[in-house]
Design an enzyme around this catalytic site. Structure first.
Site, PDB file in Angstrom:
ATOM      1  N   ASP A  29      -6.817   8.707   1.279  1.00  0.00           N
ATOM      2  CA  ASP A  29      -6.551   8.404   2.685  1.00  0.00           C
ATOM      3  C   ASP A  29      -6.604   9.680   3.523  1.00  0.00           C
ATOM      4  O   ASP A  29      -6.751  10.784   3.008  1.00  0.00           O
ATOM      5  CB  ASP A  29      -5.176   7.728   2.814  1.00  0.00           C
ATOM      6  CG  ASP A  29      -5.043   6.941   4.109  1.00  0.00           C
ATOM      7  OD1 ASP A  29      -6.084   6.560   4.661  1.00  0.00           O
ATOM      8  OD2 ASP A  29      -3.915   6.715   4.556  1.00  0.00           O
ATOM      9  N   THR A  89      -1.907  -2.542  -3.919  1.00  0.00           N
ATOM     10  CA  THR A  89      -1.835  -3.541  -4.991  1.00  0.00           C
ATOM     11  C   THR A  89      -2.790  -4.693  -4.703  1.00  0.00           C
ATOM     12  O   THR A  89      -3.149  -4.948  -3.554  1.00  0.00           O
ATOM     13  CB  THR A  89      -0.423  -4.145  -5.137  1.00  0.00           C
ATOM     14  OG1 THR A  89      -0.134  -4.936  -3.974  1.00  0.00           O
ATOM     15  CG2 THR A  89       0.648  -3.097  -5.338  1.00  0.00           C
ATOM     16  N   GLU A 106       0.867  -1.181   0.000  1.00  0.00           N
ATOM     17  CA  GLU A 106       0.000   0.000   0.000  1.00  0.00           C
ATOM     18  C   GLU A 106       0.901   1.227   0.000  1.00  0.00           C
ATOM     19  O   GLU A 106       1.777   1.345   0.842  1.00  0.00           O
ATOM     20  CB  GLU A 106      -0.872   0.041   1.256  1.00  0.00           C
ATOM     21  CG  GLU A 106      -1.709  -1.200   1.499  1.00  0.00           C
ATOM     22  CD  GLU A 106      -2.146  -1.292   2.959  1.00  0.00           C
ATOM     23  OE1 GLU A 106      -2.342  -0.244   3.599  1.00  0.00           O
ATOM     24  OE2 GLU A 106      -2.253  -2.417   3.455  1.00  0.00           O
TER      25      GLU A 106
END
EC number: 6.3.1.19
Length: 452
Positions: free
Chosen positions: A57, A66, A9
């Protein structure tokens, strides 16, 4: 576990400038970036047809997770595909800005710190079996992860009261705990929150949040591959020397500031050891472990690179790794630039170069320019990366998710997915639960797709 599920991530830094001045707030830039995503996904948190997750985020940082990968080269490819997907959003957002009469350049940085001292992360995920003592995994991994920056750091020119200092790691200054269940509040090295995204009776997900975001493909391969090998050894009961650190947080910062790898850090029993010593222990065990089996070419390269990186630090000659390891590539770049223009590390132009290394816009980002000149080594290629923007890994659960998303979108059907659920939002609310991340074929998913 010979075959393991991996995922990365990455949070990206974002800014928009006009003639060098900040033009829009990060919130506003993020809205422009994600407008296209929201228009088709009705949300700024979506799963894509390549099995990945793309979302906004905390703090307006675009984040790309991914799909589940079971091969290191495959993971490197899908990590790079995330950069290309975000670059597409950037180009689209700049076009919208121009149409609305707002000139400006949008920058997305695959790094871990901004000029204000904020930090954002690169989180690695490793599937581990539920059997065995998780605390032992953490105990053995912690000294390894604290010292891994010696071979996997992204490099950073850090400004201190005493002037500029070249450091191994970007993230090291921002880690506050060793092991914790929080990620943003306390920033631990290993996150223990138990969310396996799989059959919880069989698996756990090891969530490592200490690593830097890497631009160089070989560095990403070594970063994840070395942890995979250490986990394999722990699972097979290999005994390691006790390198429990007295203060992991102090150690991670001290190691980051020392390119020689020789600075002694305190261990729990009062002894001392250097980052080089600690890494050499794990590396020696990994060599024995790999040689006892039938290693793939990727594993052989990984072991070779790991050894060369340690040798380069020990000999203080980085030329053998300055096309493969991020901090060494950047160090070469910075030192050449400094000597050419007679600059100190405190010069703003050096900081600008440091940042430009992480700019993901092709043709503008410095790393991309080095890659085009053949000055950095590749693991994958542009064709594979382009394919991975739309196609999921074919050997994991990501294939089921990606195929379902692509089929549902083509059929114009409303759907909801997460890492384990595939759901059609019709009257029947048909849902398939996919608890095995290794499974890429499932008759229930095929039936769901055929019913569209």
């Amino acid at each position: 576990m010979q075959r393991r599920i991996f995922g990365i991530e990455t949070e990206f830094g974002v800014t928009c400038t006009f003639h060098g001045q900040r033009r829009l707030s990060p919130d506003e830039v993020a809205r422009y970036l994600f407008r296209r995503v929201v228009s088709w996904g009705r949300s700024s948190n979506v799963f894509l047809s390549n099995g990945s997750r793309l979302y906004l985020d905390v703090g307006s940082h675009p984040e790309y997770a991914t799909a589940e990968c079971d091969d290191l080269a495959q993971l490197v490819t899908h990590d790079k595909a995330g950069e290309r997907i975000l670059e597409d959003l950037l180009i689209d957002a700049e076009r919208r800005l121009a149409e609305e009469g707002i000139g400006g350049d949008i920058f997305l940085f695959k790094n871990n710190t901004d000029s204000a001292g904020n930090s954002y992360g690169c989180h690695e995920n490793y599937l581990v079996t539920r059997a065995g003592e998780f605390s032992r995994v953490a105990d053995v991994l912690l000294p390894f992860l604290v010292t891994r920056q010696l071979v996997c750091g992204a490099g950073k020119v850090l400004q201190t009261p005493r002037g500029g200092v070249y450091c191994l790691s970007q993230r090291a200054e921002h880690i506050w705990e060793g092991v914790s269940s929080a990620t943003t509040r306390s920033r631990p090295i290993i996150n223990t929150r138990d969310e396996p995204h799989a059959d919880a009776e069989r698996y756990r997900r090891l969530h490592v949040i200490v690593g830097d975001s890497n631009m160089a493909e070989p560095t990403t391969l070594l970063k994840v591959g070395s942890v995979h090998l250490v986990l394999q050894m722990i699972e097979e009961g290999v005994q390691f020397r006790d390198f429990t650190l007295d203060n992991p947080i102090r150690a991670i910062r001290e190691i980051s500031h020392d390119l020689t790898g020789r600075r002694q850090v305190r261990l729990a029993g009062g002894r001392e050891a250097s980052a080089l010593e600690i890494q050499r222990e794990y590396y020696a065990r990994a060599v024995q472990h790999v040689e006892s089996g039938d290693p793939s070419p990727t594993t052989q390269y990984l072991i070779d690179l790991w050894g060369r990186a340690l040798d380069a630090v020990e000999q203080q000659d980085f030329s053998s790794i300055d096309t493969e390891i991020d901090w060494a590539i950047k160090h070469r770049l910075v030192e050449r630039y400094r000597s050419k223009h007679n600059l100190t590390l405190s010069d703003p132009r050096v900081a600008q170069l440091d940042l430009a290394y992480h700019d993901i816009r092709r043709g503008r980002g410095v790393f991309d320019l080095l890659q085009r000149k053949g000055m950095v080594r590749r693991i994958t290629d542009d064709g594979e990366i382009e394919l991975a923007k739309d196609s999921p890994p074919q050997t994991t659960r990501a294939k089921l998710r990606g195929d379902f998303i692509a089929a549902a979108q083509e059929a114009g059907r409303d759907f909801t997915v997460d890492w384990v659920h595939l759901k059609l939002n019709d009257q029947a609310q048909r849902t398939v639960l996919c608890k095995d991340p290794f499974r890429s074929v499932d008759e229930r998913v095929e039936r769901l797709i055929n019913s569209l």
